[in-house]
Design a protein around this motif. Structure first.
Motif, PDB file in Angstrom:
ATOM      1  N   ASP A 121       0.854  -1.178   0.000  1.00  0.00           N
ATOM      2  CA  ASP A 121       0.000   0.000   0.000  1.00  0.00           C
ATOM      3  C   ASP A 121       0.893   1.232   0.000  1.00  0.00           C
ATOM      4  OD1 ASP A 121       0.907   0.401   2.586  1.00  0.00           O
ATOM      5  OD2 ASP A 121      -1.064   0.316   3.525  1.00  0.00           O
ATOM      6  N   LYS A 122       0.287   2.414  -0.042  1.00  0.00           N
ATOM      7  CA  LYS A 122       1.079   3.636  -0.182  1.00  0.00           C
ATOM      8  C   LYS A 122       1.883   3.964   1.068  1.00  0.00           C
ATOM      9  CE  LYS A 122      -1.481   5.782  -3.906  1.00  0.00           C
ATOM     10  NZ  LYS A 122      -2.195   6.984  -4.406  1.00  0.00           N
ATOM     11  N   ALA A 123       1.566   3.269   2.173  1.00  0.00           N
ATOM     12  CA  ALA A 123       2.342   3.461   3.394  1.00  0.00           C
ATOM     13  C   ALA A 123       3.515   2.486   3.457  1.00  0.00           C
ATOM     14  CB  ALA A 123       1.449   3.286   4.622  1.00  0.00           C
ATOM     15  N   GLY A 124       3.688   1.684   2.409  1.00  0.00           N
ATOM     16  CA  GLY A 124       4.802   0.739   2.358  1.00  0.00           C
ATOM     17  C   GLY A 124       4.514  -0.590   3.017  1.00  0.00           C
ATOM     18  N   LYS A 125       3.265  -0.833   3.416  1.00  0.00           N
ATOM     19  CA  LYS A 125       2.917  -2.105   4.061  1.00  0.00           C
ATOM     20  C   LYS A 125       2.503  -3.139   3.025  1.00  0.00           C
ATOM     21  CE  LYS A 125       1.719  -0.478   8.666  1.00  0.00           C
ATOM     22  NZ  LYS A 125       2.770  -1.303   9.303  1.00  0.00           N
ATOM     23  N   ILE A 126       2.863  -4.383   3.304  1.00  0.00           N
ATOM     24  CA  ILE A 126       2.523  -5.478   2.394  1.00  0.00           C
ATOM     25  C   ILE A 126       1.061  -5.857   2.614  1.00  0.00           C
ATOM     26  CG2 ILE A 126       3.019  -7.854   1.749  1.00  0.00           C
ATOM     27  CD1 ILE A 126       5.859  -7.412   2.870  1.00  0.00           C
ATOM     28  N   CYS A 127       0.232  -5.606   1.606  1.00  0.00           N
ATOM     29  CA  CYS A 127      -1.195  -5.912   1.732  1.00  0.00           C
ATOM     30  C   CYS A 127      -1.567  -7.211   1.025  1.00  0.00           C
ATOM     31  CB  CYS A 127      -2.040  -4.752   1.216  1.00  0.00           C
ATOM     32  SG  CYS A 127      -1.702  -4.275  -0.494  1.00  0.00           S
ATOM     33  N   ALA A 128      -0.667  -7.750   0.215  1.00  0.00           N
ATOM     34  CA  ALA A 128      -0.888  -9.030  -0.462  1.00  0.00           C
ATOM     35  C   ALA A 128       0.459  -9.522  -0.966  1.00  0.00           C
ATOM     36  CB  ALA A 128      -1.872  -8.881  -1.616  1.00  0.00           C
ATOM     37  N   VAL A 129       0.561 -10.835  -1.211  1.00  0.00           N
ATOM     38  CA  VAL A 129       1.822 -11.409  -1.660  1.00  0.00           C
ATOM     39  C   VAL A 129       1.567 -12.475  -2.731  1.00  0.00           C
ATOM     40  CG1 VAL A 129       3.990 -12.506  -0.988  1.00  0.00           C
ATOM     41  CG2 VAL A 129       2.724 -11.155   0.699  1.00  0.00           C
ATOM     42  N   LEU A 130       2.300 -12.367  -3.813  1.00  0.00           N
ATOM     43  CA  LEU A 130       2.392 -13.476  -4.759  1.00  0.00           C
ATOM     44  C   LEU A 130       3.532 -14.337  -4.229  1.00  0.00           C
ATOM     45  CD1 LEU A 130       2.231 -11.440  -8.115  1.00  0.00           C
ATOM     46  CD2 LEU A 130       0.330 -12.216  -6.656  1.00  0.00           C
ATOM     47  N   VAL A 131       3.192 -15.355  -3.457  1.00  0.00           N
ATOM     48  CA  VAL A 131       4.190 -16.110  -2.697  1.00  0.00           C
ATOM     49  C   VAL A 131       5.024 -17.015  -3.591  1.00  0.00           C
ATOM     50  CG1 VAL A 131       4.562 -17.782  -0.847  1.00  0.00           C
ATOM     51  CG2 VAL A 131       2.767 -16.041  -0.615  1.00  0.00           C
ATOM     52  N   GLY A 132       4.355 -17.782  -4.437  1.00  0.00           N
ATOM     53  CA  GLY A 132       5.074 -18.730  -5.280  1.00  0.00           C
ATOM     54  C   GLY A 132       4.944 -20.147  -4.778  1.00  0.00           C
ATOM     55  N   SER A 133       6.028 -20.883  -4.806  1.00  0.00           N
ATOM     56  CA  SER A 133       6.015 -22.289  -4.418  1.00  0.00           C
ATOM     57  C   SER A 133       7.382 -22.669  -3.863  1.00  0.00           C
ATOM     58  CB  SER A 133       5.677 -23.165  -5.632  1.00  0.00           C
ATOM     59  OG  SER A 133       6.586 -22.922  -6.691  1.00  0.00           O
ATOM     60  N   PRO A 134       7.472 -23.810  -3.171  1.00  0.00           N
ATOM     61  CA  PRO A 134       8.777 -24.261  -2.656  1.00  0.00           C
ATOM     62  C   PRO A 134       9.758 -24.539  -3.795  1.00  0.00           C
ATOM     63  CG  PRO A 134       6.974 -25.434  -1.588  1.00  0.00           C
ATOM     64  CD  PRO A 134       6.372 -24.695  -2.742  1.00  0.00           C
ATOM     65  N   LYS A 135      11.035 -24.552  -3.468  1.00  0.00           N
ATOM     66  CA  LYS A 135      12.047 -24.799  -4.498  1.00  0.00           C
ATOM     67  C   LYS A 135      12.118 -26.261  -4.923  1.00  0.00           C
ATOM     68  CE  LYS A 135      15.189 -20.900  -4.273  1.00  0.00           C
ATOM     69  NZ  LYS A 135      16.592 -20.462  -4.218  1.00  0.00           N
ATOM     70  N   ALA A 220       3.816 -19.559   4.943  1.00  0.00           N
ATOM     71  CA  ALA A 220       4.013 -18.326   4.185  1.00  0.00           C
ATOM     72  C   ALA A 220       3.291 -17.162   4.861  1.00  0.00           C
ATOM     73  CB  ALA A 220       3.507 -18.514   2.759  1.00  0.00           C
ATOM     74  N   PHE A 221       2.103 -17.407   5.356  1.00  0.00           N
ATOM     75  CA  PHE A 221       1.338 -16.394   6.082  1.00  0.00           C
ATOM     76  C   PHE A 221       2.140 -15.882   7.281  1.00  0.00           C
ATOM     77  CE2 PHE A 221      -2.889 -15.753   8.598  1.00  0.00           C
ATOM     78  CZ  PHE A 221      -2.788 -14.375   8.459  1.00  0.00           C
ATOM     79  N   LYS A 222       2.721 -16.807   8.014  1.00  0.00           N
ATOM     80  CA  LYS A 222       3.500 -16.431   9.203  1.00  0.00           C
ATOM     81  C   LYS A 222       4.752 -15.647   8.817  1.00  0.00           C
ATOM     82  CE  LYS A 222       5.384 -18.389  13.476  1.00  0.00           C
ATOM     83  NZ  LYS A 222       5.568 -19.641  14.268  1.00  0.00           N
ATOM     84  N   LEU A 223       5.347 -15.986   7.697  1.00  0.00           N
ATOM     85  CA  LEU A 223       6.568 -15.312   7.263  1.00  0.00           C
ATOM     86  C   LEU A 223       6.315 -13.880   6.806  1.00  0.00           C
ATOM     87  CD1 LEU A 223       8.206 -18.230   5.300  1.00  0.00           C
ATOM     88  CD2 LEU A 223       9.205 -17.088   7.271  1.00  0.00           C
ATOM     89  N   TYR A 224       5.248 -13.689   6.047  1.00  0.00           N
ATOM     90  CA  TYR A 224       5.012 -12.380   5.445  1.00  0.00           C
ATOM     91  C   TYR A 224       4.149 -11.450   6.307  1.00  0.00           C
ATOM     92  CZ  TYR A 224       7.208 -14.018   1.190  1.00  0.00           C
ATOM     93  OH  TYR A 224       8.124 -14.494   0.278  1.00  0.00           O
ATOM     94  N   ALA A 225       3.397 -12.010   7.258  1.00  0.00           N
ATOM     95  CA  ALA A 225       2.577 -11.171   8.140  1.00  0.00           C
ATOM     96  C   ALA A 225       2.545 -11.800   9.531  1.00  0.00           C
ATOM     97  CB  ALA A 225       1.162 -11.021   7.580  1.00  0.00           C
ATOM     98  N   PRO A 226       3.682 -11.825  10.233  1.00  0.00           N
ATOM     99  CA  PRO A 226       3.744 -12.526  11.525  1.00  0.00           C
ATOM    100  C   PRO A 226       2.767 -11.992  12.580  1.00  0.00           C
ATOM    101  CG  PRO A 226       5.725 -11.199  11.144  1.00  0.00           C
ATOM    102  CD  PRO A 226       4.987 -11.244   9.853  1.00  0.00           C
ATOM    103  N   ARG A 227       2.523 -10.685  12.599  1.00  0.00           N
ATOM    104  CA  ARG A 227       1.581 -10.144  13.591  1.00  0.00           C
ATOM    105  C   ARG A 227       0.150 -10.576  13.276  1.00  0.00           C
ATOM    106  NH1 ARG A 227       5.289  -5.894  12.951  1.00  0.00           N
ATOM    107  NH2 ARG A 227       4.040  -4.962  11.277  1.00  0.00           N
ATOM    108  N   LEU A 228      -0.216 -10.527  12.018  1.00  0.00           N
ATOM    109  CA  LEU A 228      -1.553 -10.949  11.615  1.00  0.00           C
ATOM    110  C   LEU A 228      -1.727 -12.444  11.853  1.00  0.00           C
ATOM    111  CD1 LEU A 228      -4.204  -9.970  10.341  1.00  0.00           C
ATOM    112  CD2 LEU A 228      -3.211 -10.462   8.089  1.00  0.00           C
ATOM    113  N   HIS A 229      -0.709 -13.210  11.537  1.00  0.00           N
ATOM    114  CA  HIS A 229      -0.738 -14.656  11.778  1.00  0.00           C
ATOM    115  C   HIS A 229      -0.938 -14.948  13.258  1.00  0.00           C
ATOM    116  CE1 HIS A 229       1.024 -18.681  12.484  1.00  0.00           C
ATOM    117  NE2 HIS A 229       0.679 -18.964  11.240  1.00  0.00           N
ATOM    118  N   ALA A 230      -0.252 -14.209  14.131  1.00  0.00           N
ATOM    119  CA  ALA A 230      -0.379 -14.405  15.574  1.00  0.00           C
ATOM    120  C   ALA A 230      -1.799 -14.095  16.048  1.00  0.00           C
ATOM    121  CB  ALA A 230       0.630 -13.537  16.317  1.00  0.00           C
TER     122      ALA A 230
END
Length: 392
Positions: A121-135, A220-230
């Protein structure tokens, strides 16, 4: 005397269920830890490569005061526990092809479904992620193939109501499972199925391929948004402590529910999943055998984005407030999807003291936060790229 004995038996039974659940959680935690560590290692190495795909003004889209027009313009309901239902006939309610969608002037993102891309978003916060897949491309391709085969078999065996095959999201069989509240439920409970269908749901939930999809989504949720995940984890924990009879889909996932979109050619109309938590995320994994350059694109209309969405790839999006859809795949191709999410009603139930909003108000109670404050609290749970990179 009989009453005291019954009470003791009931207490012992409740304690036994709690003990069994704790043991299952511990075992699941051990099993999940190895997977989560692998996911963390891969993700942290790629944080520096996580590019900004788009910048949007989503953090200001909370509940509004003022004119009727202003209130209607917000995708967030007044209390900010759920989204606001958007018109279901947008663009005629049609399923779009790639060529149809391109005519809307959307920004096209070619994505390999592997490398992560953050939407800020315009405040620099991650509002969504195209995560991908494991290697582990070979192993993950097998997970995708197994999931599609499972979905094909389940689709042929389910005995579904018409509303489960034709609905506002599209015309394809969709089966939900897990803990939810809303849509006519009088209290938080597990979604119910007929005995026949319950057996099929259980088989899906217990399959290693589905568990792996769920585990990757949660990690992935926990990695990219740990507070929201908690916040999700704490809410689910409180619900289960209050009612040990509640059964999560997966011990290693904080999401309350999941939906199996069974194909064979899932393409969705423009919609929002407005009953989910507005600032929350929905984990969506594309499944099937299709060419992502020709079809199956993820369209995020409020971001003006059209994204290639390959089989096996995962995205995390605020599906309650961002209008989204998928383009059609070819007649010879197959596409399904697996989603995980939590109903906003779960969070409201906890904040109301484990009761409905109506009962909460009948007791004269008032929430400590306004809807606008609750929305901003949710937004503050989003991370920034700087935070993620500094923690790696």
């Amino acid at each position: 005397m009989i009453g005291k004995k019954a009470a003791r038996d009931k207490a012992r039974s409740k304690a036994h269920r709690k003990s069994a659940r704790r043991a299952a959680e511990k075992e699941s935690s051990v099993q999940q830890s190895a997977t989560e560590r692998r996911v963390k290692d891969v993700a942290r190495k790629r944080y520096a490569q996580c590019t900004k795909a788009v910048e949007v003004d989503i953090s200001m889209q909370g509940p509004r005061t003022g004119s009727r027009t202003e209130k209607t313009a917000s995708p967030v309901a007044a209390t900010a526990f759920v989204g606001r239902r958007q018109p279901s006939d947008w663009d005629g309610g049609l399923i779009l092809t790639k060529d149809d969608a391109i005519k809307h002037g959307l920004r096209y993102i070619a994505w390999d479904g592997c490398e992560p891309k953050a939407l800020l978003d315009k405040a620099g916060k991650i509002c969504a992620v195209l995560v991908g897949s494991p290697k582990d491309k070979v192993g993950w391709a097998q997970v995708n193939d197994q999931a599609q085969s499972l979905f094909d078999q389940a689709r042929s065996e389910f005995k579904l109501d018409p509303k489960q095959t034709t609905h506002r999201r599209g015309s394809y069989p969709a089966v939900a499972a897990g803990i939810s509240y809303g849509g006519g439920q009088t209290r938080v409970s597990n979604l119910s199925h007929s005995d026949h269908n319950e057996g099929i749901v259980s088989r899906l939930l217990q399959h290693p391929a589905i568990k792996r999809l769920a585990g990757f989504g949660d990690a992935a949720f926990k990695l990219y948004a740990p507070r929201l995940h908690a916040y999700y984890a704490d809410t689910l924990r409180q619900l289960r402590d209050r009612d040990p009879a509640l059964r999560p889909n997966f011990e290693g996932s904080v999401f309350g529910a999941a939906t199996f979109n069974l194909g064979p050619q899932v393409a969705t109309r423009v919609h929002t999943d407005y009953l989910n938590l507005p600032a929350g995320w929905c984990a969506v994994t594309a499944i099937g055998r299709f060419d992502p350059k020709r079809g199956g694109h993820l369209i995020l209309w409020d971001f003006n984005l059209m994204v290639e969405f390959p089989p096996g790839a995962l995205v995390l999006i605020p599906s309650a407030i961002v209008r989204h859809s998928n383009t059609a795949v070819g007649p010879e191709e197959t596409r399904s999807s697996f989603t995980q999410y939590s109903a906003g009603g779960l969070f409201r139930w906890v904040e109301c003291g484990f009761r409905s909003q109506k009962d909460f108000e009948r007791l004269g109670r008032v929430h400590s936060l306004s809807g606008a404050e609750r929305w901003q609290r949710g937004v503050q749970m989003w991370s920034t790229l700087d935070e993620l990179q500094s923690s790696s």
